[in-house]
Design a protein around this motif. Structure first.
Motif, short mmCIF file in Angstrom:
data_model
loop_
_atom_site.label_atom_id
_atom_site.label_comp_id
_atom_site.label_asym_id
_atom_site.label_seq_id
_atom_site.Cartn_x
_atom_site.Cartn_y
_atom_site.Cartn_z
N THR A 76 133.88 26.65 21.78
CA THR A 76 134.14 28.08 21.85
C THR A 76 134.68 28.50 23.21
OG1 THR A 76 131.90 28.55 22.61
CG2 THR A 76 132.29 28.61 20.23
N GLU A 77 134.24 27.82 24.27
CA GLU A 77 134.59 28.19 25.64
C GLU A 77 134.50 29.69 25.86
OE1 GLU A 77 137.63 26.64 27.98
OE2 GLU A 77 137.30 24.59 27.35
N GLU A 78 133.37 30.23 25.49
CA GLU A 78 133.12 31.66 25.68
C GLU A 78 133.07 31.97 27.17
OE1 GLU A 78 129.80 34.96 24.39
OE2 GLU A 78 129.70 32.93 23.61
N GLU A 79 133.71 33.07 27.56
CA GLU A 79 133.71 33.44 28.97
C GLU A 79 132.37 34.03 29.37
OE1 GLU A 79 137.17 35.18 31.17
OE2 GLU A 79 135.79 36.87 31.34
N VAL A 80 131.79 33.45 30.41
CA VAL A 80 130.56 33.98 30.99
C VAL A 80 130.91 35.19 31.84
CG1 VAL A 80 128.66 33.49 32.59
CG2 VAL A 80 129.43 31.73 30.96
N GLY A 81 132.03 35.11 32.55
CA GLY A 81 132.49 36.21 33.38
C GLY A 81 133.62 35.76 34.28
N HIS A 82 134.09 36.67 35.12
CA HIS A 82 135.21 36.35 36.01
C HIS A 82 135.11 37.15 37.29
CE1 HIS A 82 136.52 39.93 33.81
NE2 HIS A 82 137.13 40.26 34.94
N CYS A 83 135.85 36.69 38.30
CA CYS A 83 135.98 37.45 39.55
C CYS A 83 137.39 37.23 40.09
CB CYS A 83 134.93 37.05 40.58
SG CYS A 83 135.06 35.39 41.20
N VAL A 106 130.45 38.39 39.53
CA VAL A 106 131.06 37.96 38.28
C VAL A 106 130.90 39.09 37.26
CG1 VAL A 106 130.90 36.32 36.36
CG2 VAL A 106 130.66 35.52 38.71
N TRP A 107 132.02 39.48 36.65
CA TRP A 107 132.05 40.58 35.69
C TRP A 107 132.47 40.06 34.32
CZ3 TRP A 107 130.71 45.48 37.28
CH2 TRP A 107 130.54 45.64 38.65
N ARG A 108 132.01 40.74 33.28
CA ARG A 108 132.43 40.40 31.91
C ARG A 108 132.80 41.69 31.21
NH1 ARG A 108 128.44 36.87 29.88
NH2 ARG A 108 127.10 38.61 29.31
N ASN A 109 133.98 41.69 30.59
CA ASN A 109 134.49 42.87 29.87
C ASN A 109 134.52 44.11 30.76
OD1 ASN A 109 134.67 41.29 27.53
ND2 ASN A 109 132.57 41.77 26.98
N ASN A 110 134.81 43.90 32.04
CA ASN A 110 134.90 44.98 33.02
C ASN A 110 133.66 45.86 33.08
OD1 ASN A 110 137.48 44.24 33.91
ND2 ASN A 110 138.41 45.32 32.18
N GLU A 111 132.53 45.28 32.77
CA GLU A 111 131.30 46.06 32.86
C GLU A 111 130.18 45.20 33.42
OE1 GLU A 111 129.43 45.59 28.46
OE2 GLU A 111 131.16 46.93 28.65
N GLY A 112 129.36 45.79 34.23
CA GLY A 112 128.16 45.15 34.75
C GLY A 112 128.38 43.90 35.55
#
Length: 161
Positions: A76-83, A106-112
């Motif tokens: 699946t390689e689901e994204e944990v988050g990004h920066c 690290v952010w995911r879906n531009n939230e939190g």
């Protein structure tokens, strides 16, 4: 415009909110059209340690490095988050420069905030990293030829391009 090589050391993550909680996790780093990834490591908690260095050729004026943390199960390689890391200051004077290990949110879906990843950057100026694949292949062939003569080996090598 600075030219050279950028060493990006992905040190580790802290308090990463991995949706799968347990399993393999990796980082994928993007600079312009270059993409490099760390090894997917097994992590049974929120604090993975990679300590892996990725090399990028710097030839154009791009001021941002993107780091994406992924579940590394390759299914699946689901994204944990990004920066996103601003590297403008690192490249500004064109000389050798370093940013010591720094923690980035690290952010995911531009939230939190979903934890952080620690990254160290080291820029080496010069054109030594700016060769095309044909030049790189010729260099490797010359090196192998020289090593064979020096070591008096008679093996034959075949390169497939």
């Amino acid at each position: 415009m600075a030219r050279g090589t950028l060493d990006v050391r992905i040190c580790g993550g802290r308090n990463l909110s991995n949706p799968n909680k347990e399993g393999k996790i990796c980082c994928i780093v993007y600079y312009k059209d270059q993409q490099k990834r760390t090894e997917a490591i097994y992590c049974d908690g929120p604090d993975p340690e990679w300590n892996e260095t990725l090399l990028f050729t710097i030839a154009d004026h791009v001021e941002e490095l993107k780091v994406r943390v992924h579940d590394g199960d390759y299914v699946t390689e689901e994204e944990v988050g990004h920066c996103d890391i601003n590297i403008e200051g690192l490249l500004r004077d064109g000389g050798e420069n370093r940013i010591e290990p720094t923690s980035y949110d690290v952010w995911r879906n531009n939230e939190g905030n979903y934890g952080n990843v620690t990254v160290e950057l080291h820029f080496h100026p010069g054109n030594f990293g700016l060769i095309n694949d044909d030049d790189r292949l010729r260099t490797y062939v010359k090196m192998i030829w020289w090593m064979k003569i020096k070591n008096k080996q008679t093996s034959t090598y075949c390169f497939v391009i």
